[in-house]
Write a protein that holds these residues in place. Sequence first.
Motif, PDB file in Angstrom:
ATOM      1  N   THR A 123     -10.646 -13.268  -1.319  1.00 54.94           N
ATOM      2  CA  THR A 123     -10.962 -12.976   0.072  1.00 54.94           C
ATOM      3  C   THR A 123     -12.466 -12.861   0.286  1.00 54.94           C
ATOM      4  OG1 THR A 123     -10.673 -11.309   1.834  1.00 54.94           O
ATOM      5  CG2 THR A 123     -10.691 -10.510  -0.421  1.00 54.94           C
ATOM      6  N   MET A 124     -12.894 -13.106   1.503  1.00 57.83           N
ATOM      7  CA  MET A 124     -14.289 -12.878   1.853  1.00 57.83           C
ATOM      8  C   MET A 124     -14.525 -11.413   2.231  1.00 57.83           C
ATOM      9  SD  MET A 124     -16.091 -15.538   1.355  1.00 57.83           S
ATOM     10  CE  MET A 124     -17.607 -15.198   2.272  1.00 57.83           C
ATOM     11  N   ASP A 125     -13.448 -10.725   2.568  1.00 56.52           N
ATOM     12  CA  ASP A 125     -13.571  -9.312   2.928  1.00 56.52           C
ATOM     13  C   ASP A 125     -13.417  -8.459   1.672  1.00 56.52           C
ATOM     14  OD1 ASP A 125     -13.709  -6.869   4.148  1.00 56.52           O
ATOM     15  OD2 ASP A 125     -12.099  -7.226   5.588  1.00 56.52           O
ATOM     16  N   VAL A 126     -14.415  -8.552   0.798  1.00 53.74           N
ATOM     17  CA  VAL A 126     -14.310  -7.852  -0.484  1.00 53.74           C
ATOM     18  C   VAL A 126     -14.324  -6.341  -0.306  1.00 53.74           C
ATOM     19  CG1 VAL A 126     -15.232  -9.728  -1.893  1.00 53.74           C
ATOM     20  CG2 VAL A 126     -16.808  -8.110  -0.830  1.00 53.74           C
ATOM     21  N   ALA A 127     -15.007  -5.843   0.701  1.00 53.07           N
ATOM     22  CA  ALA A 127     -15.060  -4.387   0.924  1.00 53.07           C
ATOM     23  C   ALA A 127     -13.667  -3.836   1.202  1.00 53.07           C
ATOM     24  CB  ALA A 127     -16.006  -4.059   2.072  1.00 53.07           C
ATOM     25  N   GLU A 128     -12.923  -4.526   2.065  1.00 49.09           N
ATOM     26  CA  GLU A 128     -11.564  -4.084   2.383  1.00 49.09           C
ATOM     27  C   GLU A 128     -10.658  -4.186   1.161  1.00 49.09           C
ATOM     28  OE1 GLU A 128      -8.466  -2.641   4.890  1.00 49.09           O
ATOM     29  OE2 GLU A 128     -10.652  -2.649   5.054  1.00 49.09           O
ATOM     30  N   ALA A 129     -10.811  -5.265   0.389  1.00 50.43           N
ATOM     31  CA  ALA A 129      -9.990  -5.447  -0.810  1.00 50.43           C
ATOM     32  C   ALA A 129     -10.260  -4.353  -1.838  1.00 50.43           C
ATOM     33  CB  ALA A 129     -10.253  -6.823  -1.421  1.00 50.43           C
ATOM     34  N   VAL A 130     -11.527  -3.998  -2.007  1.00 49.47           N
ATOM     35  CA  VAL A 130     -11.878  -2.922  -2.938  1.00 49.47           C
ATOM     36  C   VAL A 130     -11.290  -1.604  -2.439  1.00 49.47           C
ATOM     37  CG1 VAL A 130     -13.767  -1.532  -3.872  1.00 49.47           C
ATOM     38  CG2 VAL A 130     -13.967  -4.031  -3.809  1.00 49.47           C
ATOM     39  N   LYS A 131     -11.429  -1.341  -1.149  1.00 49.35           N
ATOM     40  CA  LYS A 131     -10.901  -0.116  -0.558  1.00 49.35           C
ATOM     41  C   LYS A 131      -9.394  -0.008  -0.766  1.00 49.35           C
ATOM     42  CE  LYS A 131     -10.327   2.136   3.952  1.00 49.35           C
ATOM     43  NZ  LYS A 131     -10.578   2.019   5.420  1.00 49.35           N
TER      44      LYS A 131
ATOM     45  N   GLY B  99       0.841  -1.182   0.000  1.00 46.61           N
ATOM     46  CA  GLY B  99       0.000   0.000   0.000  1.00 46.61           C
ATOM     47  C   GLY B  99       0.881   1.238   0.000  1.00 46.61           C
ATOM     48  N   LEU B 100       0.887   1.974  -1.099  1.00 52.86           N
ATOM     49  CA  LEU B 100       1.703   3.185  -1.160  1.00 52.86           C
ATOM     50  C   LEU B 100       1.076   4.242  -0.253  1.00 52.86           C
ATOM     51  CD1 LEU B 100       2.510   3.414  -4.976  1.00 52.86           C
ATOM     52  CD2 LEU B 100       3.834   2.325  -3.153  1.00 52.86           C
ATOM     53  N   PRO B 101       1.848   4.818   0.657  1.00 53.92           N
ATOM     54  CA  PRO B 101       1.286   5.746   1.638  1.00 53.92           C
ATOM     55  C   PRO B 101       0.596   6.965   1.037  1.00 53.92           C
ATOM     56  CG  PRO B 101       3.696   5.788   1.672  1.00 53.92           C
ATOM     57  CD  PRO B 101       3.290   4.615   0.859  1.00 53.92           C
ATOM     58  N   ASN B 102       0.992   7.345  -0.176  1.00 56.56           N
ATOM     59  CA  ASN B 102       0.406   8.529  -0.797  1.00 56.56           C
ATOM     60  C   ASN B 102      -0.362   8.208  -2.086  1.00 56.56           C
ATOM     61  OD1 ASN B 102       1.668  10.520   1.090  1.00 56.56           O
ATOM     62  ND2 ASN B 102       3.517   9.590   0.263  1.00 56.56           N
ATOM     63  N   GLY B 103      -0.703   6.926  -2.252  1.00 55.90           N
ATOM     64  CA  GLY B 103      -1.478   6.521  -3.421  1.00 55.90           C
ATOM     65  C   GLY B 103      -0.667   6.554  -4.702  1.00 55.90           C
ATOM     66  N   THR B 104      -1.292   6.144  -5.783  1.00 50.03           N
ATOM     67  CA  THR B 104      -0.613   6.099  -7.077  1.00 50.03           C
ATOM     68  C   THR B 104      -0.958   7.287  -7.971  1.00 50.03           C
ATOM     69  OG1 THR B 104      -2.399   4.843  -8.118  1.00 50.03           O
ATOM     70  CG2 THR B 104      -0.659   3.570  -7.040  1.00 50.03           C
ATOM     71  N   GLY B 105      -2.039   7.985  -7.629  1.00 48.96           N
ATOM     72  CA  GLY B 105      -2.491   9.078  -8.490  1.00 48.96           C
ATOM     73  C   GLY B 105      -3.286   8.579  -9.674  1.00 48.96           C
TER      74      GLY B 105
ATOM     75  N   ALA C 103     -21.256  -1.619  -2.631  1.00 50.73           N
ATOM     76  CA  ALA C 103     -21.293  -0.552  -1.630  1.00 50.73           C
ATOM     77  C   ALA C 103     -19.898   0.012  -1.364  1.00 50.73           C
ATOM     78  CB  ALA C 103     -21.904  -1.071  -0.336  1.00 50.73           C
ATOM     79  N   ALA C 104     -18.880  -0.819  -1.526  1.00 50.96           N
ATOM     80  CA  ALA C 104     -17.497  -0.383  -1.288  1.00 50.96           C
ATOM     81  C   ALA C 104     -16.915   0.394  -2.461  1.00 50.96           C
ATOM     82  CB  ALA C 104     -16.622  -1.594  -0.980  1.00 50.96           C
ATOM     83  N   GLY C 105     -17.644   0.414  -3.589  1.00 52.90           N
ATOM     84  CA  GLY C 105     -17.190   1.198  -4.736  1.00 52.90           C
ATOM     85  C   GLY C 105     -16.628   0.408  -5.898  1.00 52.90           C
TER      86      GLY C 105
ATOM     87  N   ALA D 258      -7.534  -1.519  -3.081  1.00 49.99           N
ATOM     88  CA  ALA D 258      -7.229  -1.362  -4.504  1.00 49.99           C
ATOM     89  C   ALA D 258      -7.444   0.079  -4.957  1.00 49.99           C
ATOM     90  CB  ALA D 258      -8.093  -2.307  -5.328  1.00 49.99           C
ATOM     91  N   LYS D 259      -8.509   0.679  -4.459  1.00 50.29           N
ATOM     92  CA  LYS D 259      -8.826   2.056  -4.838  1.00 50.29           C
ATOM     93  C   LYS D 259      -7.907   3.067  -4.149  1.00 50.29           C
ATOM     94  CE  LYS D 259     -12.811   1.682  -7.268  1.00 50.29           C
ATOM     95  NZ  LYS D 259     -13.082   2.356  -8.573  1.00 50.29           N
ATOM     96  N   GLY D 260      -7.317   2.661  -3.018  1.00 51.19           N
ATOM     97  CA  GLY D 260      -6.571   3.606  -2.197  1.00 51.19           C
ATOM     98  C   GLY D 260      -5.079   3.659  -2.428  1.00 51.19           C
ATOM     99  N   GLY D 261      -4.568   2.961  -3.438  1.00 50.18           N
ATOM    100  CA  GLY D 261      -3.139   3.062  -3.730  1.00 50.18           C
ATOM    101  C   GLY D 261      -2.352   1.801  -3.498  1.00 50.18           C
ATOM    102  N   GLU D 262      -3.024   0.670  -3.414  1.00 49.05           N
ATOM    103  CA  GLU D 262      -2.331  -0.607  -3.262  1.00 49.05           C
ATOM    104  C   GLU D 262      -1.754  -1.039  -4.611  1.00 49.05           C
ATOM    105  OE1 GLU D 262      -3.758  -4.178  -0.646  1.00 49.05           O
ATOM    106  OE2 GLU D 262      -4.496  -4.478  -2.684  1.00 49.05           O
ATOM    107  N   VAL D 263      -0.509  -1.458  -4.598  1.00 49.97           N
ATOM    108  CA  VAL D 263       0.174  -1.870  -5.827  1.00 49.97           C
ATOM    109  C   VAL D 263       0.610  -3.326  -5.707  1.00 49.97           C
ATOM    110  CG1 VAL D 263       2.242  -1.538  -7.252  1.00 49.97           C
ATOM    111  CG2 VAL D 263       0.990   0.446  -6.396  1.00 49.97           C
ATOM    112  N   GLN D 264       0.279  -4.125  -6.691  1.00 47.69           N
ATOM    113  CA  GLN D 264       0.749  -5.502  -6.758  1.00 47.69           C
ATOM    114  C   GLN D 264       2.021  -5.549  -7.595  1.00 47.69           C
ATOM    115  OE1 GLN D 264      -2.284  -8.128  -8.245  1.00 47.69           O
ATOM    116  NE2 GLN D 264      -3.811  -7.447  -6.758  1.00 47.69           N
ATOM    117  N   PHE D 265       2.916  -6.459  -7.249  1.00 44.69           N
ATOM    118  CA  PHE D 265       4.122  -6.628  -8.061  1.00 44.69           C
ATOM    119  C   PHE D 265       4.435  -8.109  -8.219  1.00 44.69           C
ATOM    120  CE2 PHE D 265       5.484  -5.945  -3.653  1.00 44.69           C
ATOM    121  CZ  PHE D 265       6.333  -7.020  -3.420  1.00 44.69           C
ATOM    122  N   LYS D 266       5.032  -8.424  -9.355  1.00 47.87           N
ATOM    123  CA  LYS D 266       5.406  -9.803  -9.663  1.00 47.87           C
ATOM    124  C   LYS D 266       6.615  -9.772 -10.580  1.00 47.87           C
ATOM    125  CE  LYS D 266       3.587 -14.061 -11.768  1.00 47.87           C
ATOM    126  NZ  LYS D 266       2.420 -14.680 -12.453  1.00 47.87           N
TER     127      LYS D 266
END
Length: 232
Positions: free
Chosen positions: A146-154, A64-70, A89-91, A156-164
């Motif tokens: 995950t079963m916590d889809v609301a948190e996962a959506v939040k 999770g990038l502290p300042n988002g990705t923009g 509901a989570a967006g 993803a929208k808030g600046g989380e970056v996946q890498f591989k």
Amino acid sequence: MAKYGKRTRAAREAFAGKDNMSIEDAVSLIKANANAKFDETVEIAVNLGVDPRHADQMVRGVVGLPNGTGKTVRVAVFARGPKAEEAQAAGADIVGAEDLMETIQGGTIEFDRCIATPDMMPVVGRLGKILGPRNLMPNPKVGTVTMDVAEAVKNAKGGEVQFKVEKAGVVHAGVGKASFDAAKLTENIRAFIGAVSRAKPAGAKGTYMKKIALSSTMGPGVSIDVASATAE
């Protein structure tokens, strides 16, 4: 010999001979030369001493990038019933089940992140050949199954970056926009490097982080001093 425009020549001259810089100096250089007509993404590439063909040398993770990705991230969620309602509901931008699978099979992929509840994986699994190469396949290791889809959506929208790691042993990602404050970009970059460092696999031998480079979308790249970048 290739001919470059005035802006490109100026940027290349500004970057000439500048290697192994501190993150702070590299960010200042990139910001000063990101002169495209759009807000350029600041990108990082990390060359790792791993061979991802071996399972014990695979590098993947999420940070999770502290300042988002923009960047505006479009999120698709595979879920049914209450979990589908929770995702909406989570967006989440797209929510579905078999209908979403058929849309993707038809060639329409209008999302940047794909999340699924565990019970939907038999459906999602049919899309492996489509989503896998695009790095969109949900995976419990990065929190997208995950079963916590609301948190996962939040997230993803808030600046989380996946890498591989790619076949050549390189991990890359966008870590912000050139318009970001230099301190915020630096904080994002350090967070990303830290996450890749912590994802070091058991099978990695020798030097793990070989080279780190930063660039903007349209600009030249500059190498970062690995020792200072990875120091706590």
